[in-house]
Design a protein around this motif. Sequence first.
Motif, PDB file in Angstrom:
ATOM      1  N   SER A 191      -3.293  -4.268  -5.437  1.00  0.00           N
ATOM      2  CA  SER A 191      -4.622  -4.772  -5.094  1.00  0.00           C
ATOM      3  C   SER A 191      -4.628  -6.290  -5.018  1.00  0.00           C
ATOM      4  CB  SER A 191      -5.642  -4.297  -6.131  1.00  0.00           C
ATOM      5  OG  SER A 191      -5.695  -2.897  -6.192  1.00  0.00           O
ATOM      6  N   LEU A 246       0.819  -1.205   0.000  1.00  0.00           N
ATOM      7  CA  LEU A 246       0.000   0.000   0.000  1.00  0.00           C
ATOM      8  C   LEU A 246       0.855   1.258   0.000  1.00  0.00           C
ATOM      9  CD1 LEU A 246      -2.799  -1.032   2.537  1.00  0.00           C
ATOM     10  CD2 LEU A 246      -3.070  -0.658   0.088  1.00  0.00           C
ATOM     11  N   SER A 275      -1.025   4.619  -1.419  1.00  0.00           N
ATOM     12  CA  SER A 275      -2.438   4.516  -1.064  1.00  0.00           C
ATOM     13  C   SER A 275      -2.682   5.141   0.309  1.00  0.00           C
ATOM     14  CB  SER A 275      -2.874   3.051  -1.047  1.00  0.00           C
ATOM     15  OG  SER A 275      -4.190   2.920  -0.564  1.00  0.00           O
TER      16      SER A 275
END
Length: 404
Positions: free
Chosen positions: A363, A197, A202
């Motif tokens: 993801s 991440l 993110s």
Amino acid sequence: MNLTPKSDNEVVFTYSVRWEKSDKSWATRWDQYLQAIDPKIHWFSLINSAVIVMFLSAMLGLILMRALHKDIARYNADDSEDLQEDFGWKLVHGDVFRPPQSFQYLSVILGSGYQLFWMVLTTLVIALLGFLSPSSRGSLTTAMLLLYIIYGFSAGFNSAHTYHSFGGKSLKRIVIMTTLFVPGVCWTLLMLINLCLMAANSSAAAPAGTLLGVMALWFVVSIPLTIAGAYFGYKRKTIDPPVRVNQIPRQIPEQPWYLRPIPSALMGGVLTFGAIFIELYFIMNSIWFHKVYYVFGFLFLVFVILVVTTAEVTVLLTYFHLCSEDYRWHWRSMYTAGASALYVFLYGVFFYFSRLRLASFASLVIYFGWMSIVCLLFFVLTGAIGFVASHLFIRRIYSAIKID
């Protein structure tokens, strides 16, 4: 709502609100958001699970009321000719309580399973009573984390007690293994997810302060509770077998293909998975599509059905193994019950390719990383349930027969 240019580089945004009187009370303001999308599907899930439970209960009742009752009556008979013709589960009475190989790892998984069981049960009861409101985001996750840390005492207690009952002598070793096995694996996977991440920039990446706070809870609260539980569990009276264990292990005959480790585990796992897969769809749909899941009444009933189904499937297969003169039930009961985690992971793969199809590598790592954590915890939970059910069943039937 107005957008008024004040200068070349500045825009003033204003809006107005008109309040209207509502017939909704403050206590019921979330009801329209928390209604199940289609309650009939949840009821169908419960009916499907209940049918599986009734089928297994009927088979188990048939075995307990007819086969076992007849076997125990014949084994306790005074006719020596009948005793010489005995076969099946009584012949392995001198080996069935023999400590298994690598019993320290079995003890750690069992203790962690107790910890997860009490954590899940307490969380569901709290949510069922309405103490976890959807207006407080993250309250469910916070409650589960805190309860898992508190129930570290249960993990240490049951791990050390089982380890000592199997003949283990190193309390320090079992404490270290219990504190590091499940938390250590989960922490490693969480760090990998968080690094992905952060690499993807993110906003969902956990900040360093949060990670340090979780580590502080683990070191300051969870580990001391685990050590305290292990101390009391090790000092508790060991579980003595109802029959004497032979010094020389009995030779195990050739087993039919359906009672070998992999086929029997796959058969046991699919029955357990069949009792929960419909509700599993709603849970995963809520998690990955950011929907509100609040049917904790259905979820509590499904959890009860999961426990009953896992226990009954494992007891049935354990009985079949013993009748085939295979006394290695300890690990068998653990991975037969935990095999349902494999089906959960396969269902997660199917869900990913049929519903999500996330494009980025980050993801992909996040999804399958979390699925790996969930499946590991699910294996530990169901494996502990299966082992405890088989252990109680075996102690019950062997304490009911007379051994010369």
